[in-house]
Design a protein around this motif. Structure first.
Motif, mmCIF file in Angstrom:
data_model
loop_
_atom_site.group_PDB
_atom_site.id
_atom_site.type_symbol
_atom_site.label_atom_id
_atom_site.label_comp_id
_atom_site.label_asym_id
_atom_site.label_seq_id
_atom_site.Cartn_x
_atom_site.Cartn_y
_atom_site.Cartn_z
ATOM 1 N N LEU A 84 0.813 -1.218 0.000
ATOM 2 C CA LEU A 84 0.000 0.000 0.000
ATOM 3 C C LEU A 84 0.849 1.271 0.000
ATOM 4 C CD1 LEU A 84 -2.701 -1.170 2.550
ATOM 5 C CD2 LEU A 84 -3.048 -0.777 0.089
ATOM 6 N N ASN A 85 2.037 1.188 0.581
ATOM 7 C CA ASN A 85 2.938 2.347 0.654
ATOM 8 C C ASN A 85 4.370 1.845 0.447
ATOM 9 O OD1 ASN A 85 4.575 4.491 1.306
ATOM 10 N ND2 ASN A 85 3.643 4.917 3.278
ATOM 11 N N PRO A 86 4.850 1.838 -0.795
ATOM 12 C CA PRO A 86 6.164 1.263 -1.104
ATOM 13 C C PRO A 86 7.355 1.926 -0.420
ATOM 14 C CG PRO A 86 4.856 1.527 -3.094
ATOM 15 C CD PRO A 86 4.120 2.243 -1.996
ATOM 16 N N ASN A 87 7.172 3.070 0.188
ATOM 17 C CA ASN A 87 8.274 3.726 0.907
ATOM 18 C C ASN A 87 8.074 3.694 2.417
ATOM 19 O OD1 ASN A 87 9.968 4.565 -1.274
ATOM 20 N ND2 ASN A 87 8.376 6.040 -1.802
ATOM 21 N N TYR A 88 7.305 2.742 2.899
ATOM 22 C CA TYR A 88 6.993 2.651 4.330
ATOM 23 C C TYR A 88 8.209 2.079 5.050
ATOM 24 C CZ TYR A 88 3.697 2.412 8.241
ATOM 25 O OH TYR A 88 3.036 2.606 9.422
ATOM 26 N N ILE A 89 9.085 2.956 5.438
ATOM 27 C CA ILE A 89 10.393 2.571 5.978
ATOM 28 C C ILE A 89 10.285 1.689 7.217
ATOM 29 C CG2 ILE A 89 10.693 4.677 7.347
ATOM 30 C CD1 ILE A 89 13.664 4.622 6.425
ATOM 31 N N ASP A 90 9.367 2.008 8.131
ATOM 32 C CA ASP A 90 9.249 1.210 9.350
ATOM 33 C C ASP A 90 8.715 -0.187 9.059
ATOM 34 O OD1 ASP A 90 10.311 3.177 11.033
ATOM 35 O OD2 ASP A 90 8.351 4.132 11.257
#
Length: 147
Positions: free
Chosen positions: A55-61
């Motif tokens: 859903l969010n390809p840059n979701y670092i955590d």
């Protein structure tokens, strides 16, 4: 939060309801993944982190915690890939260097582990993370014995 109270079924029922109401909200899936890690459900946590990343390809955590879960499951190569992505997104994410170094150490890649640990040591000093700095120093001592 129900997870802190150990109310397992209620905790996950609440997350399931929230996901049903907001199926495209990555943070809910991420939070459920964290709760699953608390209950040592690492494979299920990885699934939730996968969904959050979808859903969010840059979701670092989500990448970081998916790497942590994979590390716990001894999936070290896969963990390294996740920590690589964390570092790509945020080159100052000190915990990613430390955990990537641990994963490389577990695979016998001691020189690479030392390199990551040196970076983690520098960043932990810069960021004032004294507890992490102590952990990194301990890892470096172990790595230096591996000569």
């Amino acid at each position: 939060m129900n997870a802190r109270l150990g109310q397992y079924n209620e905790t996950f029922a609440d997350y399931d309801k929230a996901i049903h109401l907001s199926p495209k909200f990555a943070e809910i899936r991420y939070s459920r993944g964290i709760a699953k890690m608390i209950f040592s459900q690492y494979d299920a946590a990885i699934t939730d982190f996968n969904n959050a990343i979808h859903l969010n390809p840059n979701y670092i955590d989500a990448y970081y915690n998916r790497g942590a879960a994979k590390g716990i499951l001894k999936q070290h190569e896969a963990a390294i890939t996740d920590f690589d992505e964390v570092i790509r997104i945020d080159p100052d994410y000190v915990d990613a260097y430390y955990n990537r170094g641990n994963a490389k150490y577990a695979l016998g890649r001691c020189e690479e582990a030392k390199s990551d640990s040196q970076i983690a040591l520098e960043l932990s000093e810069q960021q004032g993370k004294e507890d992490l700095k102590a952990d990194v120093e301990q890892l470096l001592q172990e790595l230096n014995k591996e000569k």
